[in-house]
Design a protein around this motif. Structure first.
Motif, PDB file in Angstrom:
ATOM      1  N   GLN A 151      36.974  38.043  41.051  1.00 30.36           N
ATOM      2  CA  GLN A 151      38.192  37.306  41.392  1.00 30.36           C
ATOM      3  C   GLN A 151      38.908  37.913  42.594  1.00 30.36           C
ATOM      4  O   GLN A 151      39.993  37.476  42.957  1.00 30.36           O
ATOM      5  CB  GLN A 151      39.144  37.287  40.184  1.00 30.36           C
ATOM      6  CG  GLN A 151      38.600  36.515  38.991  1.00 30.36           C
ATOM      7  CD  GLN A 151      39.487  36.699  37.764  1.00 30.36           C
ATOM      8  OE1 GLN A 151      39.707  37.808  37.291  1.00 30.36           O
ATOM      9  NE2 GLN A 151      40.004  35.585  37.257  1.00 30.36           N
ATOM     10  N   ASP A 152      38.292  38.901  43.198  1.00 32.93           N
ATOM     11  CA  ASP A 152      38.900  39.602  44.331  1.00 32.93           C
ATOM     12  C   ASP A 152      39.008  38.678  45.545  1.00 32.93           C
ATOM     13  O   ASP A 152      38.222  37.721  45.694  1.00 32.93           O
ATOM     14  CB  ASP A 152      38.041  40.830  44.677  1.00 32.93           C
ATOM     15  CG  ASP A 152      38.778  41.842  45.542  1.00 32.93           C
ATOM     16  OD1 ASP A 152      39.995  41.670  45.765  1.00 32.93           O
ATOM     17  OD2 ASP A 152      38.126  42.813  45.970  1.00 32.93           O
ATOM     18  N   VAL A 153      39.995  38.965  46.380  1.00 30.50           N
ATOM     19  CA  VAL A 153      40.176  38.232  47.630  1.00 30.50           C
ATOM     20  C   VAL A 153      40.499  39.235  48.726  1.00 30.50           C
ATOM     21  O   VAL A 153      40.872  40.375  48.444  1.00 30.50           O
ATOM     22  CB  VAL A 153      41.310  37.180  47.529  1.00 30.50           C
ATOM     23  CG1 VAL A 153      40.986  36.122  46.496  1.00 30.50           C
ATOM     24  CG2 VAL A 153      42.643  37.860  47.215  1.00 30.50           C
ATOM     25  N   LEU A 196      42.543  41.363  51.321  1.00 27.62           N
ATOM     26  CA  LEU A 196      43.925  41.843  51.273  1.00 27.62           C
ATOM     27  C   LEU A 196      44.800  41.067  52.258  1.00 27.62           C
ATOM     28  O   LEU A 196      45.937  40.697  51.934  1.00 27.62           O
ATOM     29  CB  LEU A 196      43.974  43.343  51.576  1.00 27.62           C
ATOM     30  CG  LEU A 196      45.353  44.000  51.595  1.00 27.62           C
ATOM     31  CD1 LEU A 196      46.073  43.822  50.259  1.00 27.62           C
ATOM     32  CD2 LEU A 196      45.240  45.486  51.943  1.00 27.62           C
ATOM     33  N   GLY A 197      44.293  40.814  53.455  1.00 29.22           N
ATOM     34  CA  GLY A 197      45.074  40.075  54.452  1.00 29.22           C
ATOM     35  C   GLY A 197      45.443  38.697  53.963  1.00 29.22           C
ATOM     36  O   GLY A 197      46.579  38.225  54.166  1.00 29.22           O
ATOM     37  N   GLU A 198      44.498  38.036  53.325  1.00 24.31           N
ATOM     38  CA  GLU A 198      44.733  36.684  52.802  1.00 24.31           C
ATOM     39  C   GLU A 198      45.790  36.702  51.699  1.00 24.31           C
ATOM     40  O   GLU A 198      46.680  35.843  51.656  1.00 24.31           O
ATOM     41  CB  GLU A 198      43.409  36.136  52.264  1.00 24.31           C
ATOM     42  CG  GLU A 198      43.468  34.754  51.675  1.00 24.31           C
ATOM     43  CD  GLU A 198      42.119  34.333  51.112  1.00 24.31           C
ATOM     44  OE1 GLU A 198      42.068  33.934  49.919  1.00 24.31           O
ATOM     45  OE2 GLU A 198      41.113  34.427  51.846  1.00 24.31           O
ATOM     46  N   LYS A 199      45.699  37.684  50.812  1.00 26.00           N
ATOM     47  CA  LYS A 199      46.649  37.779  49.703  1.00 26.00           C
ATOM     48  C   LYS A 199      48.051  38.102  50.217  1.00 26.00           C
ATOM     49  O   LYS A 199      49.047  37.529  49.746  1.00 26.00           O
ATOM     50  CB  LYS A 199      46.166  38.840  48.709  1.00 26.00           C
ATOM     51  CG  LYS A 199      47.103  39.074  47.515  1.00 26.00           C
ATOM     52  CD  LYS A 199      47.460  37.810  46.742  1.00 26.00           C
ATOM     53  CE  LYS A 199      46.272  37.182  46.059  1.00 26.00           C
ATOM     54  NZ  LYS A 199      46.693  36.018  45.203  1.00 26.00           N
ATOM     55  N   ILE A 200      48.153  38.989  51.202  1.00 27.96           N
ATOM     56  CA  ILE A 200      49.460  39.328  51.776  1.00 27.96           C
ATOM     57  C   ILE A 200      50.094  38.084  52.412  1.00 27.96           C
ATOM     58  O   ILE A 200      51.283  37.801  52.224  1.00 27.96           O
ATOM     59  CB  ILE A 200      49.322  40.463  52.817  1.00 27.96           C
ATOM     60  CG1 ILE A 200      49.063  41.796  52.098  1.00 27.96           C
ATOM     61  CG2 ILE A 200      50.576  40.567  53.687  1.00 27.96           C
ATOM     62  CD1 ILE A 200      48.774  42.961  53.033  1.00 27.96           C
ATOM     63  N   SER A 229      39.436  44.856  50.333  1.00 28.93           N
ATOM     64  CA  SER A 229      39.660  44.335  48.988  1.00 28.93           C
ATOM     65  C   SER A 229      41.143  44.368  48.618  1.00 28.93           C
ATOM     66  O   SER A 229      41.787  45.422  48.698  1.00 28.93           O
ATOM     67  CB  SER A 229      38.873  45.168  47.970  1.00 28.93           C
ATOM     68  OG  SER A 229      39.344  44.947  46.652  1.00 28.93           O
ATOM     69  N   ALA A 230      41.677  43.221  48.177  1.00 24.50           N
ATOM     70  CA  ALA A 230      43.058  43.190  47.694  1.00 24.50           C
ATOM     71  C   ALA A 230      43.161  43.898  46.345  1.00 24.50           C
ATOM     72  O   ALA A 230      44.199  44.452  45.998  1.00 24.50           O
ATOM     73  CB  ALA A 230      43.541  41.750  47.566  1.00 24.50           C
ATOM     74  N   VAL A 289      37.072  49.958  50.816  1.00 22.62           N
ATOM     75  CA  VAL A 289      36.452  49.073  49.830  1.00 22.62           C
ATOM     76  C   VAL A 289      36.520  47.638  50.354  1.00 22.62           C
ATOM     77  O   VAL A 289      37.605  47.117  50.612  1.00 22.62           O
ATOM     78  CB  VAL A 289      37.144  49.170  48.463  1.00 22.62           C
ATOM     79  CG1 VAL A 289      36.474  48.214  47.461  1.00 22.62           C
ATOM     80  CG2 VAL A 289      37.090  50.600  47.934  1.00 22.62           C
ATOM     81  N   LYS A 290      35.354  47.027  50.491  1.00 22.36           N
ATOM     82  CA  LYS A 290      35.305  45.639  50.957  1.00 22.36           C
ATOM     83  C   LYS A 290      35.686  44.676  49.827  1.00 22.36           C
ATOM     84  O   LYS A 290      35.631  45.033  48.639  1.00 22.36           O
ATOM     85  CB  LYS A 290      33.893  45.302  51.472  1.00 22.36           C
ATOM     86  CG  LYS A 290      33.543  46.037  52.761  1.00 22.36           C
ATOM     87  CD  LYS A 290      32.349  45.423  53.478  1.00 22.36           C
ATOM     88  CE  LYS A 290      31.066  45.588  52.721  1.00 22.36           C
ATOM     89  NZ  LYS A 290      29.872  45.251  53.561  1.00 22.36           N
ATOM     90  N   THR A 291      36.050  43.467  50.216  1.00 17.43           N
ATOM     91  CA  THR A 291      36.375  42.438  49.228  1.00 17.43           C
ATOM     92  C   THR A 291      35.214  42.272  48.248  1.00 17.43           C
ATOM     93  O   THR A 291      34.053  42.132  48.654  1.00 17.43           O
ATOM     94  CB  THR A 291      36.649  41.095  49.922  1.00 17.43           C
ATOM     95  OG1 THR A 291      37.682  41.291  50.894  1.00 17.43           O
ATOM     96  CG2 THR A 291      37.089  40.037  48.920  1.00 17.43           C
ATOM     97  N   GLY A 292      35.517  42.306  46.952  1.00 21.14           N
ATOM     98  CA  GLY A 292      34.485  42.206  45.917  1.00 21.14           C
ATOM     99  C   GLY A 292      33.932  43.540  45.481  1.00 21.14           C
ATOM    100  O   GLY A 292      33.144  43.604  44.531  1.00 21.14           O
TER     101      GLY A 292
END
Length: 820
Positions: free
Chosen positions: A503-505, A507-511, A553-554, A768-771
């Motif tokens: 369910q990770d996204v 970090l830039g997108e989540k911010i 990673s967010a 840590v990369k997304t996912g």
């Protein structure tokens, strides 16, 4: 009617027998019969003179009273009851009464001791504790190299470190001269000494040893002494008169960083009560999990272990410039009784364990072949280390000091890896790679600086944000946007609590999502300047991650913050990390220009093949190459790496930042930034975020004129294909905008880094990369068949992205290799 044998066992006690052991009344006829039996049976009479220790399992058939305090002390004769302290140490009921009964001469001494013990300690001030703490004789070992026998001191002698350090058999301690007559070392050792090393002897010990005047006492003033292995009766552990435990702890709340006078302020090896979250810190009253694993015999009562471990740690931090050996520790173990012999034996085991784990005897210490830090059984190994960066050199230094044969194979023509200092600038060292130490308390870099006599420059907190056009941003705007920025990250933290890796996204997108939702829900509209300041804070986050936020990673961007981190000052290592690196490398067998191509562990030994075709055979291999090289399969492994490890390697990102350093003819920035160590550049728009976002003044003394800046996030890609002069031109354009009110001179010297283009590095630090997840760091660190080991910042889950993390990963793997 009772028989004579039964009556013999109920023989009358001495006149001052304690009330609970009063003699049975006997008739005149019984007395006469008893006398007749005694006359007829010599063995029966002999039996009446002695009484065995009633402690189950005690081997003392004829105990001897060590106290000799009472006028009617039983000595080696009969008493109604023997009090057991150890299998070789007992005191009689008469001496017990001498101190315990209020009408006896020793009662006042016992009660005075009891008052001190109660005011300082937590354990029961029992008569046995009094005897162990005050009356047992000391034992000391002869320091003569061909002797080493243990001798019991007379009761009136108080053992000191000086006596322990210089004692020879037969020495008259009141005059420090040798006894006359025959060689005293030829006298046999007391038979009880040999029993002390047996496991059963320790299991029969009634009270754990509590050290007197321990070197650890100043570190542990906030603890009950007997909870950390020290005697509450010593002046070094006394609290102030009338000071309650509550008052003492409340006082410490206002002094969180307890330091010892004359010691480096960054050395805080012990947690204080109610303190937590400090890296490389131990609880002085609790054994760590790896300690319990190594010393399971102390799981029930860890007092002896804690006493010795705390003493060893305190001795190390008192003088970290010399190797701490068993010989240097022994004379600081001050405790009464035979248990001191046991403590000396155990101290050696604990010291070797702590040395192997890198808790002591670490850093830039170098030892000669006749002074290796671990015993000979550790020496029969050979190790090849791939890579001469901080991790490889740390491991090599440790293993070399342990007595293990080490060769380092380095692909480049220099050591240091991502530590590379430029010393061609006038009067100042500028790091092309790392140069800042983030959090100095207990940081091994602070330890090594102390060993080298180097001072670090504490970075101030002031950082003015300067806009293009030259205006300094109002600090209240900066503070407000910093608050909003951190609030966004707090929302990210809440969001991820119930999220899985799938369910990770980014970090830039989540911010961006949280930011837009906040604007819509609150109705707040940020000004154009506030939006730009927010972009500055985002660029700072990209600096920390080593990547643009669309890849990060967010869920796990700050995974290491779940572990204790280094506290305290952030400092600039003005002399450069290379000073430390060069010292670590001193005396090691390092082969430069030897790129490793294959590592084969399919046979009994490991074979390493370098680019020139040379095949190296060894027992163990430690791989410390950067993550980026593992990702592009720069080294071929046979058997191939597991899918699990490959997946972990690819779930992390190889972050890149670049640096530019410029030397000017004069310090044009001084009047504007007013002595600050750095200043920020507010980007004119989001597309220029990360392009020279922070400038550091590289000479804290203000003599030389050198600035250093960083390129982060998407800005790294924008300069990748530019030559150095083009990057310089962009940087100078920014500086002239920031200082538009004055003339900014051309630099007289500069450099631009190209870490991403270096074939043997290709990165700055991992993220840590997304996912992905922080667990990947642990998986990469897992060894293969006990033959191939891995170190580097991308194997350190607790402290990734730093030279410290790389160094500690090397120390960790050296410990594992030594233990295999």
């Amino acid at each position: 009617m009772s028989t004579g044998r039964v009556r013999t066992k109920k023989k009358a006690c001495s006149a001052d027998q304690s009330p609970d052991n009063l003699p049975l009344r006997s008739s005149g006829r019984q007395v006469k019969k008893k006398a007749a039996e005694a006359a007829d049976d010599d063995d029966e009479a002999s039996e009446k003179k002695y009484r065995k220790c009633e402690k189950a399992g005690c081997t003392a058939t004829c105990p001897v009273c060590f106290a000799s305090a009472a006028e009617r002390c039983a000595k080696n004769g009969y008493t109604s009851r023997w009090y057991h302290l150890s299998c070789g140490e007992h005191f009689c009921n008469e001496c017990f009464d001498h101190y315990y009964r209020s009408h006896k001469d020793g009662y006042e001494k016992y009660t005075a001791w009891k008052r001190i013990w109660t005011s300082n300690g937590k354990s029961e001030p029992s008569p046995k504790a009094f005897m162990a703490d005050q009356q047992l004789p000391y034992w000391v070992q002869c320091t003569k190299s061909d002797c080493g026998k243990w001798r019991q001191l007379t009761k009136e002698i108080q053992l000191t470190p000086q006596i322990a350090k210089t004692y020879r058999c037969g020495m008259k301690l009141n005059s420090s001269t040798k006894a006359e007559g025959s060689d005293q070392c030829s006298m046999p050792e007391d038979l009880r000494v040999a029993e002390v090393s047996d496991h059963w002897w320790y299991s029969m010990l009634i009270l754990p040893p509590l050290l007197k005047d321990s070197v650890a006492a100043p570190f542990l003033a906030a603890y009950y002494p007997d909870c950390v292995g020290m005697s509450p009766s010593c002046t070094s552990t006394n609290r102030l008169p009338g000071e309650s435990n509550l008052v003492k702890l409340e006082h410490l709340k206002s002094v969180p960083n307890l330091t010892v006078a004359g010691m480096n302020k960054y050395f805080q090896p012990f947690y204080q009560p109610n303190e937590c979250g400090k890296a490389l810190c131990v609880r002085p009253d609790v054994m760590e999990l790896d300690e319990l694993y190594e010393f399971p015999e102390y799981s029930r009562d860890p007092t002896m272990y804690l006493a010795l471990r705390n003493l060893i740690l305190a001795l190390w931090y008192t003088n970290c410039k010399e190797a701490l050996t068993p010989q240097k520790c022994i004379h600081h173990i001050i405790v009464r009784g035979l248990v001191r012999i046991r403590c000396v034996h155990e101290m050696e085991r604990i010291l070797y364990f702590m040395t192997r784990k890198g808790l002591i005897n670490t850093g830039i210490l170098s030892v000669s072949p006749d002074q290796y830090l671990l015993p000979k059984e550790y020496h029969n190994k050979s190790v090849i280390i791939v890579g001469a960066g901080a991790a490889g050199l740390a491991a090599a230094r440790q293993l070399h000091n342990f007595g293990i044969k080490v060769i380092i194979l380095e692909a480049k023509d220099r050591i240091g890896g991502r530590v590379w200092d430029d010393k061609t600038f006038k009067g100042v060292t500028v790091g092309r790679g790392a140069q800042i130490v983030n959090g100095c308390v207990n940081n091994p870099m602070a330890l090594m600086c102390e060993q080298l006599g180097i001072k670090m420059h504490k970075l101030g907190e002031k950082c003015d944000l300067i806009q293009e056009g030259g205006r300094i941003t109002d600090p209240t705007i900066d503070k407000r946007m910093d608050f909003h920025f951190n609030a966004i990250l707090d929302v990210v933290s809440e969001w991820r609590k119930d999220k899985t890796q799938h369910q990770d996204v980014p970090l830039g997108e989540k911010i961006q999502e949280i930011y837009k939702a906040f604007i819509q829900e609150s109705g707040i509209q940020f000004s154009e300047l506030e939006e730009k300041v927010l972009q500055f804070h985002l660029s700072n986050l990209e600096y920390a991650c080593g990547s643009n936020l669309s890849q990060v990673s967010a869920r796990s961007w700050d995974h290491n913050e779940f572990f204790a981190q280094f506290a305290g000052d952030h400092t600039l290592l003005t002399v450069g990390y290379s000073t430390v690196i060069d010292k670590l490398a001193e005396g090691l067998d390092i082969r430069l220009n030897f790129p490793v191509q294959t590592i084969d562990c399919s046979g009994e030994e490991v074979q390493v093949t370098t680019a020139d075709g040379t095949v190296w055979t060894t027992q163990k291999v430690l791989v410390t190459v950067p993550l980026a090289l593992l990702q592009r399969n720069a080294i071929q492994f046979n058997p191939p790496l597991s899918e699990k490890k490959i997946k972990a390697i690819n779930s992390l990102g190889a972050g890149v930042i670049e640096k530019i350093a410029l030397q000017f003819p004069y310090r044009f920035w001084d009047s504007k930034i007013q002595g600050a160590d750095f200043f920020g550049h507010v980007p004119p728009n989001s597309s220029q975020r990360g392009l020279f976002s922070v400038f550091y003044d590289m000479d804290p003394e203000g003599k030389e004129s050198i600035l250093m800046s960083v390129v982060t996030g998407d800005a790294v890609a924008t300069i990748k294909n530019l030559d150095d002069k083009q990057v310089l031109q962009q940087c100078m354009t920014v500086l002239r905008e920031l200082f538009k009110e004055q003339e900014v001179p051309d630099p007289v010297k500069f450099f631009v880094t190209q870490w991403s283009k270096d074939p043997w590095l290709q990165m700055a630090y991992s993220f840590v990369k997304t996912g992905g997840s922080g667990e990947a760091y642990d998986i990469i660190a897992e060894d293969i068949q006990g033959k191939i080991f891995f170190a580097g910042e991308a194997t350190n889950r607790h402290f990734p992205q730093t030279v410290t993390g790389a160094y500690l990963s090397g120390v960790r793997e050296a410990s594992k290799i030594a233990a295999f």
